[in-house]
Design an enzyme around this catalytic site. Structure first.
Site, PDB file in Angstrom:
ATOM      1  CG  HIS A  55       8.798  -8.209 -12.611  1.00 15.18           C
ATOM      2  ND1 HIS A  55       8.296  -6.931 -13.089  1.00 15.18           N
ATOM      3  CD2 HIS A  55       7.848  -9.444 -13.838  1.00 15.18           C
ATOM      4  CE1 HIS A  55       7.620  -6.473 -13.886  1.00 15.18           C
ATOM      5  NE2 HIS A  55       6.922  -8.127 -14.304  1.00 15.18           N
ATOM      6  CD  GLN A 260      13.341   0.858 -11.418  1.00 16.29           C
ATOM      7  OE1 GLN A 260      12.766   1.825 -11.823  1.00 16.29           O
ATOM      8  NE2 GLN A 260      13.882   0.004 -12.135  1.00 16.29           N
TER       9      GLN A 260
HETATM   10  P1  IMP Z   1      19.886   2.999 -14.087  1.00 12.58           P
HETATM   11  O1  IMP Z   1      18.494   2.382 -13.427  1.00 12.58           O
HETATM   12  O2  IMP Z   1      19.830   1.885 -15.227  1.00 12.58           O
HETATM   13  O3  IMP Z   1      20.304   3.847 -15.350  1.00 12.58           O
HETATM   14  O4  IMP Z   1      20.867   2.423 -12.991  1.00 12.58           O
HETATM   15  C1  IMP Z   1      20.773   3.506 -12.054  1.00 12.58           C
HETATM   16  C2  IMP Z   1      21.260   2.896 -10.813  1.00 12.58           C
HETATM   17  O5  IMP Z   1      19.626   2.295 -10.335  1.00 12.58           O
HETATM   18  C3  IMP Z   1      22.034   1.679 -10.875  1.00 12.58           C
HETATM   19  O6  IMP Z   1      23.189   1.509  -8.764  1.00 12.58           O
HETATM   20  C4  IMP Z   1      21.449   0.522 -10.778  1.00 12.58           C
HETATM   21  O7  IMP Z   1      21.932  -0.596 -10.369  1.00 12.58           O
HETATM   22  C5  IMP Z   1      20.146   1.188 -10.353  1.00 12.58           C
HETATM   23  N1  IMP Z   1      18.792   0.050 -10.598  1.00 12.58           N
HETATM   24  C6  IMP Z   1      18.477   0.329 -11.392  1.00 12.58           C
HETATM   25  N2  IMP Z   1      17.137  -0.717 -11.827  1.00 12.58           N
HETATM   26  C7  IMP Z   1      17.429  -1.072 -10.351  1.00 12.58           C
HETATM   27  C8  IMP Z   1      16.322  -1.968  -9.767  1.00 12.58           C
HETATM   28  O8  IMP Z   1      15.456  -2.782 -10.210  1.00 12.58           O
HETATM   29  N3  IMP Z   1      16.610  -3.216  -8.598  1.00 12.58           N
HETATM   30  C9  IMP Z   1      17.338  -2.946  -7.877  1.00 12.58           C
HETATM   31  N4  IMP Z   1      18.902  -1.667  -8.807  1.00 12.58           N
HETATM   32  C10 IMP Z   1      18.192  -0.705  -9.508  1.00 12.58           C
END
Ligand code: IMP
Length: 513
Positions: A55, A260
């Site tokens: 953020h 998320q």
């Molecule tokens: P990770 O959380 O880094 O393991 O990513 C897994 C999936 O969640 C991926 O497709 C990321 O782009 C998505 N993702 C993780 N955090 C965010 C966020 O804060 N906003 C949008 N997408 C997210």
């Protein structure tokens, strides 16, 4: 009446614990509403995700992206507590970096508390995350912050918690056991250690300091960094935040800050294209250590009339479909570069890929953590119906002003299934079946073709408008269309990034939805 009073009288009413979650794929503007409600709250707590979230916080005239410290930190001076709960995967390096920024700006963080049970992110988690993504050709498109591997260690019963950094012997014992596991896996994935070495040169991994030519991970350096440097810097903030929050329930005003979005939840999203925590209200409550029934009001944020997704995975209403998905994932792609490459883009362009590029520009849709262009699509009501099953029906619409100049608006009302016959227990899903609620299974979702409802645009600038009655009739028609079709109640509308650019509609009658 001031905005704060309006929000309190018309939306919060007598609620004591309020949660802000996202009903889509994240990035819907939770930060603005957490900030807005921080003036009301006594305590602001995060309970899920980690440094994958982002953020933007403006310090003086400079914007900084914060990943772990809750957005409410700017209210520390006003006596508010900020808490990072047990459900969070916490990377001490990131916390320390964010504290440094606050120090530089002379902003206090005396009331920041970190759960002793937060899951500890270690160098091996970042290595594992990045190596798996590189070897699979970015199968998921993770943020590379070690999120998945850290949660895997937790459920695999070999994880460490934040409090371990304060007890050196315990830390060393647990670390050795944990490294033994990762070394075994990495000896297959990367036998000559070349990948590991390269990944570890990154500044997120102390510029190579954790790498050992003989053991892959240098235990002594990791222990020194975590149990001495980080423990010294953040040790005093570590406490039993769960006990504190349980004690506050019903007595103090608690604001829970989701991370998320519901559709990325490990439990409710379309596996494997998800993050590794439960981004629903259930995960959030559990992640701060309270019961879901202790939450009086859940506000689910919904971007409209378009939505976004970062990373790989089904997105039925995406402008430009597969082409857009590939384009947004391309190495080095940015929203500035795409403006140069595809300058002939516009909100009314016949080509929907180019329409998507225009929306990205107007909406400023680039990932806060990764800087990647966010994939954009039309608002998808089957997905909204799906997420409100858990998150409740009180919603906040954001970004409507992005469509101020649009002639027409498309909203997905339902899907028609276009895939091969697909068995679901006794039932077989066949071509031509209509679905009103989105399925969780990506094998189905990827064959769902949207059926669009078309509404006229309002062709009027709206960011200066402050009351619902003054909004263009066609915008109100859209809001009421969403309410009717998705059975939700729109309690606030955001028409720009500034806190005053908020319409309070109210009507969140009663507490719980
Ligand atoms: P990770 O959380 O880094 O393991 O990513 C897994 C999936 O969640 C991926 O497709 C990321 O782009 C998505 N993702 C993780 N955090 C965010 C966020 O804060 N906003 C949008 N997408 C997210």
């Amino acid at each position: 009446m001031s905005l704060d009073t309006l929000v309190q009288n018309k939306v919060l009413k007598d609620a004591m614990t309020v949660a802000i979650v996202c009903n889509q794929f994240g990035d819907t503007g939770k930060g603005k509403f957490v900030d807005l409600l921080s003036t009301w709250a006594d305590v602001i707590a995060r309970g899920t995700g980690g440094a994958n979230a982002g953020h933007t916080i403006k310090i003086g005239s400079v914007e900084h992206v914060f990943h772990l410290i809750p957005s409410g930190i700017l209210h520390d001076r006003a006596g508010k507590y900020n808490i990072i709960g047990r459900g969070v995967v916490l990377d001490p390096r990131v916390v320390v970096k964010e504290l440094d920024l606050l120090d530089k700006a002379s902003l206090p963080y005396e009331r920041l508390r970190l759960s002793m049970n937060a899951k500890l992110v270690l160098p091996q988690h970042l290595v594992m995350d990045r190596i798996k993504e590189a070897k699979s050709g970015k199968e998921i498109g993770t943020t590379g912050r070690g999120i998945g591997p850290c949660y895997e260690d937790h459920t695999g019963r070999r994880g460490l918690v934040l409090n371990d950094i304060l007890n050196r012997d315990v830390f060393v014992r647990k670390l050795k056991r944990n490294l033994a596991h990762h070394n075994t896996v990495l000896s297959t994935l990367d036998p000559d250690m070349q990948f590991t070495k390269k990944i570890m040169e990154h500044e997120h991994l102390a510029n190579g300091a954790y790498f050992s030519q003989t053991q892959r991970f240098d235990l002594d350096v990791i222990v020194e960094m975590y149990a001495t440097t980080y423990a010294g810097r953040i040790g005093a903030m570590i406490t039993d935040t769960e006990a504190r929050l349980r004690d506050y329930v019903g007595r103090k005003k608690i604001l829970l800050e989701g991370a998320q979005g519901y559709l990325l939840s490990v439990d409710y999203g379309s596996h494997p294209y998800v993050t590794s925590s439960d981004a629903s209200i259930e995960g959030l409550a559990k992640g701060v250590g309270i019961r879901v029934r202790d939450v009086d009001l859940v506000l689910g944020i919904v971007k409209a009339p378009y939505m976004t997704r970062v990373g790989v995975g089904p997105f039925p209403t995406e402008y430009g479909g597969e082409r857009s998905e590939k384009h947004c994932q391309a190495e080095g792609m940015t929203i500035d570069l795409e403006q140069e490459l595809y300058f002939d883009n516009a909100l009314h362009h016949d080509n929907e890929f180019l329409r998507g590029i225009a929306i990205r520009k107007i909406g400023g849709e680039k990932g806060a953590t990764t800087g990647r262009p966010r994939r954009v699509g039309r608002l998808d009501l089957p997905l909204l119906r799906y997420s409100t099953q858990t998150n409740g029906n009180k919603v906040i619409l954001t970004k409507l002003d992005v469509f101020d100049d649009a002639d027409k608006i498309e909203i997905c009302k339902a899907y028609v299934y276009k895939g091969p016959a697909y068995r679901m227990g006794k039932y077989t899903l066949k071509q031509g079946h209509i679905l009103f609620c989105a399925p969780q299974d990506p094998e189905i979702l990827k064959h769902c073709e949207p059926i669009y409802g078309k509404l006229p645009g309002w062709n009027q600038k709206t960011p200066g408008i402050r009351t619902y009655e003054e909004l263009p009739q066609k915008m109100r028609d859209l809001v009421e269309y969403i309410e009717r079709k998705a059975k939700v109640e729109v309690v606030m509308i955001s028409l720009g990034p500034e806190r005053e650019q908020t319409i309070v509609r109210g009507g969140a009658a009663g507490i719980r939805s």
